[in-house]
Scaffold this motif. Structure first.
Motif, PDB file in Angstrom:
ATOM      1  N   ALA A   1      -7.186   0.404   5.376  1.00 52.99           N
ATOM      2  CA  ALA A   1      -6.492  -0.433   4.406  1.00 52.99           C
ATOM      3  C   ALA A   1      -5.040   0.008   4.224  1.00 52.99           C
ATOM      4  O   ALA A   1      -4.173  -0.795   3.930  1.00 52.99           O
ATOM      5  CB  ALA A   1      -7.225  -0.403   3.069  1.00 52.99           C
ATOM      6  N   ASN A   2      -4.790   1.290   4.417  1.00 55.79           N
ATOM      7  CA  ASN A   2      -3.444   1.830   4.235  1.00 55.79           C
ATOM      8  C   ASN A   2      -2.863   2.267   5.581  1.00 55.79           C
ATOM      9  O   ASN A   2      -2.392   3.385   5.741  1.00 55.79           O
ATOM     10  CB  ASN A   2      -3.486   2.990   3.232  1.00 55.79           C
ATOM     11  CG  ASN A   2      -2.129   3.309   2.674  1.00 55.79           C
ATOM     12  OD1 ASN A   2      -1.139   2.676   3.002  1.00 55.79           O
ATOM     13  ND2 ASN A   2      -2.071   4.314   1.833  1.00 55.79           N
ATOM     14  N   HIS A   3      -2.904   1.362   6.553  1.00 56.77           N
ATOM     15  CA  HIS A   3      -2.474   1.707   7.910  1.00 56.77           C
ATOM     16  C   HIS A   3      -0.989   2.042   8.001  1.00 56.77           C
ATOM     17  O   HIS A   3      -0.596   2.847   8.833  1.00 56.77           O
ATOM     18  CB  HIS A   3      -2.833   0.592   8.893  1.00 56.77           C
ATOM     19  CG  HIS A   3      -2.213  -0.723   8.564  1.00 56.77           C
ATOM     20  ND1 HIS A   3      -2.773  -1.586   7.657  1.00 56.77           N
ATOM     21  CD2 HIS A   3      -1.086  -1.303   8.994  1.00 56.77           C
ATOM     22  CE1 HIS A   3      -2.011  -2.662   7.558  1.00 56.77           C
ATOM     23  NE2 HIS A   3      -0.985  -2.520   8.360  1.00 56.77           N
ATOM     24  N   THR A   4      -0.164   1.467   7.142  1.00 61.97           N
ATOM     25  CA  THR A   4       1.272   1.790   7.212  1.00 61.97           C
ATOM     26  C   THR A   4       1.512   3.263   6.879  1.00 61.97           C
ATOM     27  O   THR A   4       2.384   3.896   7.476  1.00 61.97           O
ATOM     28  CB  THR A   4       2.105   0.885   6.284  1.00 61.97           C
ATOM     29  OG1 THR A   4       1.574   0.953   4.967  1.00 61.97           O
ATOM     30  CG2 THR A   4       2.086  -0.553   6.763  1.00 61.97           C
ATOM     31  N   ALA A   5       0.729   3.808   5.972  1.00 63.44           N
ATOM     32  CA  ALA A   5       0.854   5.233   5.639  1.00 63.44           C
ATOM     33  C   ALA A   5       0.403   6.094   6.817  1.00 63.44           C
ATOM     34  O   ALA A   5       0.993   7.145   7.089  1.00 63.44           O
ATOM     35  CB  ALA A   5       0.035   5.569   4.398  1.00 63.44           C
ATOM     36  N   ARG A   6      -0.626   5.649   7.536  1.00 63.10           N
ATOM     37  CA  ARG A   6      -1.106   6.407   8.700  1.00 63.10           C
ATOM     38  C   ARG A   6      -0.052   6.404   9.800  1.00 63.10           C
ATOM     39  O   ARG A   6       0.201   7.426  10.436  1.00 63.10           O
ATOM     40  CB  ARG A   6      -2.412   5.818   9.243  1.00 63.10           C
ATOM     41  CG  ARG A   6      -3.573   5.728   8.251  1.00 63.10           C
ATOM     42  CD  ARG A   6      -4.109   7.044   7.744  1.00 63.10           C
ATOM     43  NE  ARG A   6      -3.246   7.795   6.874  1.00 63.10           N
ATOM     44  CZ  ARG A   6      -3.118   7.610   5.544  1.00 63.10           C
ATOM     45  NH1 ARG A   6      -3.797   6.676   4.945  1.00 63.10           N
ATOM     46  NH2 ARG A   6      -2.317   8.375   4.832  1.00 63.10           N
ATOM     47  N   ILE A   7       0.594   5.261  10.033  1.00 58.63           N
ATOM     48  CA  ILE A   7       1.666   5.174  11.029  1.00 58.63           C
ATOM     49  C   ILE A   7       2.828   6.076  10.604  1.00 58.63           C
ATOM     50  O   ILE A   7       3.387   6.813  11.428  1.00 58.63           O
ATOM     51  CB  ILE A   7       2.142   3.714  11.219  1.00 58.63           C
ATOM     52  CG1 ILE A   7       1.020   2.837  11.801  1.00 58.63           C
ATOM     53  CG2 ILE A   7       3.406   3.646  12.071  1.00 58.63           C
ATOM     54  CD1 ILE A   7       0.687   3.093  13.254  1.00 58.63           C
ATOM     55  N   SER A   8       3.180   6.044   9.332  1.00 65.77           N
ATOM     56  CA  SER A   8       4.272   6.890   8.827  1.00 65.77           C
ATOM     57  C   SER A   8       3.953   8.367   9.025  1.00 65.77           C
ATOM     58  O   SER A   8       4.831   9.151   9.407  1.00 65.77           O
ATOM     59  CB  SER A   8       4.515   6.612   7.343  1.00 65.77           C
ATOM     60  OG  SER A   8       5.009   5.312   7.169  1.00 65.77           O
ATOM     61  N   GLU A   9       2.717   8.757   8.774  1.00 68.17           N
ATOM     62  CA  GLU A   9       2.324  10.157   8.953  1.00 68.17           C
ATOM     63  C   GLU A   9       2.417  10.561  10.425  1.00 68.17           C
ATOM     64  O   GLU A   9       2.906  11.642  10.744  1.00 68.17           O
ATOM     65  CB  GLU A   9       0.899  10.379   8.435  1.00 68.17           C
ATOM     66  CG  GLU A   9       0.439  11.809   8.505  1.00 68.17           C
ATOM     67  CD  GLU A   9       1.264  12.785   7.688  1.00 68.17           C
ATOM     68  OE1 GLU A   9       1.384  13.956   8.096  1.00 68.17           O
ATOM     69  OE2 GLU A   9       1.815  12.384   6.638  1.00 68.17           O
TER      70      GLU A   9
END
Length: 86
Positions: free
Chosen positions: A49-57
């Motif tokens: 659900a929070n894929h943008t945070a995973r990409i940022s990490e």
């Protein structure tokens, strides 16, 4: 002292589970890139659900990932590699 039950969860357990889940999502995204799978916002939403945070990490860890707009609110992510630590 209260008895310690090995099956009892500590108050840190939810935090540990969240960290493990986040790392699992990041590993899955990297696998998708390495397998040459199409990586779009639609694909990523299926499991994170929070894929943008995973990409940022992943970017913070040195992975080079670019995003391009495909239309209709869909973005595609392309993996270019990892930065050298020199």
């Amino acid at each position: 002292f209260p008895s310690h039950d090995k099956n009892m969860k500590t108050k840190d357990e939810p935090v540990k589970q969240a960290i493990d889940r986040r790392r699992s999502h990041e590993a899955r995204i990297l696998d998708m890139f390495k397998n040459g799978d199409e990586v779009t916002t639609t694909t990523l939403r299926r499991f994170s659900a929070n894929h943008t945070a995973r990409i940022s990490e992943l970017r913070r860890e040195g992975h080079i990932i670019v995003r391009s707009y495909r239309g209709n609110g869909i973005y595609e992510y392309v993996y270019l590699g990892i930065r050298d630590e020199d």
